[in-house]
Design an enzyme around this catalytic site. Sequence first.
Site, PDB file in Angstrom:
ATOM      1  N   HIS A  54      76.277  52.168  49.951  1.00 32.47           N
ATOM      2  CA  HIS A  54      77.037  52.738  51.064  1.00 32.47           C
ATOM      3  C   HIS A  54      77.559  54.125  50.676  1.00 32.47           C
ATOM      4  CE1 HIS A  54      79.504  52.669  54.653  1.00 32.47           C
ATOM      5  NE2 HIS A  54      80.616  52.803  53.953  1.00 32.47           N
ATOM      6  N   GLN A  85      76.182  56.175  48.551  1.00 30.60           N
ATOM      7  CA  GLN A  85      75.027  57.076  48.548  1.00 30.60           C
ATOM      8  C   GLN A  85      74.732  57.556  49.967  1.00 30.60           C
ATOM      9  OE1 GLN A  85      75.198  57.508  45.190  1.00 30.60           O
ATOM     10  NE2 GLN A  85      73.059  57.947  45.463  1.00 30.60           N
ATOM     11  N   ASP A  86      74.811  56.636  50.911  1.00 28.90           N
ATOM     12  CA  ASP A  86      74.582  56.972  52.309  1.00 28.90           C
ATOM     13  C   ASP A  86      75.610  57.996  52.788  1.00 28.90           C
ATOM     14  OD1 ASP A  86      73.404  56.705  54.898  1.00 28.90           O
ATOM     15  OD2 ASP A  86      75.004  55.319  55.455  1.00 28.90           O
ATOM     16  N   HIS A  87      76.858  57.782  52.424  1.00 28.60           N
ATOM     17  CA  HIS A  87      77.921  58.702  52.825  1.00 28.60           C
ATOM     18  C   HIS A  87      77.769  60.074  52.177  1.00 28.60           C
ATOM     19  CE1 HIS A  87      80.980  56.737  55.349  1.00 28.60           C
ATOM     20  NE2 HIS A  87      80.346  55.651  54.944  1.00 28.60           N
TER      21      HIS A  87
END
Length: 104
Positions: free
Chosen positions: A79, A81-83
């Site tokens: 999560h 990394q996504d942000h």
Amino acid sequence: MSTREELQMLGFEIVAYSGDARSTLLKLLREARNGNFEHVDAALAEADENLKLAHNAQTKILAEEASGEKLDIGFIFIHGQDHLMTPILLRDLIQDLVHFHQKG
């Protein structure tokens, strides 16, 4: 070797720093649309600092994995990394948009 808890904390760290960078960049874009260019350099520097801190947290894990460590990476780290990806892209786009508004 990082424990699962340490990886979760690094994930939260990435989310927090990335979120701060995203907020700064979107505020900068709103100001530029309204013709306020006073804080462009300061806002970009603030976003860059937060992105650097998020990247440093990410690099800790990348270095461990690259050295052969088996890591128990959970959803929180993913999560994070996504942000991180969003404000990295936003930074370049918003810088161009701000310059576009300055010329207009």
